[in-house]
Design a protein around this motif. Structure first.
Motif, PDB file in Angstrom:
ATOM      1  N   THR A  29       0.830  -1.205   0.000  1.00 16.13           N
ATOM      2  CA  THR A  29       0.000   0.000   0.000  1.00 16.13           C
ATOM      3  C   THR A  29       0.864   1.253   0.000  1.00 16.13           C
ATOM      4  O   THR A  29       0.585   2.217  -0.720  1.00 16.13           O
ATOM      5  CB  THR A  29      -0.931   0.013   1.223  1.00 16.13           C
ATOM      6  OG1 THR A  29      -1.780  -1.137   1.195  1.00 16.13           O
ATOM      7  CG2 THR A  29      -1.798   1.262   1.235  1.00 16.13           C
ATOM      8  N   PHE A 109      -4.444   2.307  -8.918  1.00 21.31           N
ATOM      9  CA  PHE A 109      -4.592   3.501  -8.086  1.00 21.31           C
ATOM     10  C   PHE A 109      -4.384   4.769  -8.899  1.00 21.31           C
ATOM     11  O   PHE A 109      -5.050   5.784  -8.667  1.00 21.31           O
ATOM     12  CB  PHE A 109      -3.601   3.446  -6.921  1.00 21.31           C
ATOM     13  CG  PHE A 109      -3.656   4.639  -6.022  1.00 21.31           C
ATOM     14  CD1 PHE A 109      -4.839   5.017  -5.394  1.00 21.31           C
ATOM     15  CD2 PHE A 109      -2.524   5.402  -5.800  1.00 21.31           C
ATOM     16  CE1 PHE A 109      -4.892   6.127  -4.563  1.00 21.31           C
ATOM     17  CE2 PHE A 109      -2.558   6.507  -4.962  1.00 21.31           C
ATOM     18  CZ  PHE A 109      -3.754   6.871  -4.342  1.00 21.31           C
ATOM     19  N   MET A 155      -7.579   5.258  -2.331  1.00 18.15           N
ATOM     20  CA  MET A 155      -6.576   4.491  -1.609  1.00 18.15           C
ATOM     21  C   MET A 155      -7.214   3.384  -0.803  1.00 18.15           C
ATOM     22  O   MET A 155      -6.647   2.296  -0.676  1.00 18.15           O
ATOM     23  CB  MET A 155      -5.783   5.426  -0.679  1.00 18.15           C
ATOM     24  CG  MET A 155      -4.501   4.813  -0.137  1.00 18.15           C
ATOM     25  SD  MET A 155      -3.242   4.597  -1.412  1.00 18.15           S
ATOM     26  CE  MET A 155      -3.220   2.818  -1.624  1.00 18.15           C
ATOM     27  N   THR A 158      -8.038   0.621  -3.184  1.00 16.14           N
ATOM     28  CA  THR A 158      -6.804  -0.056  -3.571  1.00 16.14           C
ATOM     29  C   THR A 158      -6.311  -0.971  -2.463  1.00 16.14           C
ATOM     30  O   THR A 158      -5.868  -2.098  -2.723  1.00 16.14           O
ATOM     31  CB  THR A 158      -5.717   0.978  -3.917  1.00 16.14           C
ATOM     32  OG1 THR A 158      -6.210   1.866  -4.935  1.00 16.14           O
ATOM     33  CG2 THR A 158      -4.457   0.294  -4.421  1.00 16.14           C
TER      34      THR A 158
END
Length: 222
Positions: A29, A109, A155, A158
């Motif tokens: 991430t 993303f 985010m 994702t």
């Protein structure tokens, strides 16, 4: 109950697998954000440019992003084994899963970033340019702050997607809960391990979504 015997589960191994999943998702991430955010900004900026050169650069970047996004992750992780080994020194386990996770998620993303930036009011952008702001200043002081709720939502999406990717990486020895569920739940028919692994991943997704929603609400009200 229902023929299940949870006493046979190795909870220490389950804890290790959960930690591995969190590590894979956490590092992936972070690097997805660091790569995907600038890439999304570039996609947005180049798509709005009147320059023919930047227009072609946008088409090339867009094509690359679309190609990577169209490849199923389970195929991508196998195809990237030589690249992963060159970068990390290994092609399996937690370390060997992070590069494919990032390469698979960053373009995804980036598209979400591009979409969030497109939703910013054009009047605000034009007013900033009229006051003499450079493109970089508009991006830093107008586009990113105005699109922050959308960026956070992107985010969050994702990160949730990365949870499912980590599970798929278990098919090729990626480690984590996915690997545990496949080795014990699928190959050894220990459905208790699979059930608990799925429950842990569901909880993780719920926590991520809840945190993301709270942040979106917080920044939307500002």
């Amino acid at each position: 109950m229902w023929g299940l015997d949870f006493s046979k589960i190795d909870w220490a191994e389950m804890g290790t697998a959960s930690t591995d999943t969190l590590q894979m998702m956490g590092y992936a991430t972070l690097f997805t954000f660091l790569i995907g955010l600038p890439l999304g900004v570039l996609l947005y900026t180049f798509s709005r440019s009147s320059s023919a050169v930047l227009g072609w650069v946008y088409r090339i970047l867009s094509l690359i992003v679309n190609i990577i996004r169209s490849v199923p992750f389970i195929i991508l992780i196998v195809a990237l084994i030589p690249v992963t080994r060159a970068i990390m020194g290994v092609s399996s386990g937690v370390e060997g899963t992070i590069p494919p996770l990032v390469i698979g998620a960053a373009p995804f993303f980036a598209r979400l970033v591009e979409t969030a930036l497109r939703e910013v009011d054009r009047g605000v952008i034009e007013a900033s340019h009229a006051m003499g702001a450079t493109t970089f200043q508009v991006i830093r002081k107008v586009l990113l702050p105005e699109s922050l709720p959308g960026l956070i939502a992107g985010m969050t999406i994702t990160a949730v997607t990365l949870v499912s990717y980590t599970a798929m990486s278990g098919m090729v020895g990626g480690g984590g809960l996915g690997d545990l569920a496949i080795r014990y739940g699928y190959y050894r028919y220990e459905k208790e391990v699979m059930i608990v692994s799925v429950i842990f991943m569901v909880i993780l997704v719920q926590v991520l979504q809840m945190l993301g929603d709270r942040l979106v609400i917080h920044f939307t009200r500002k």
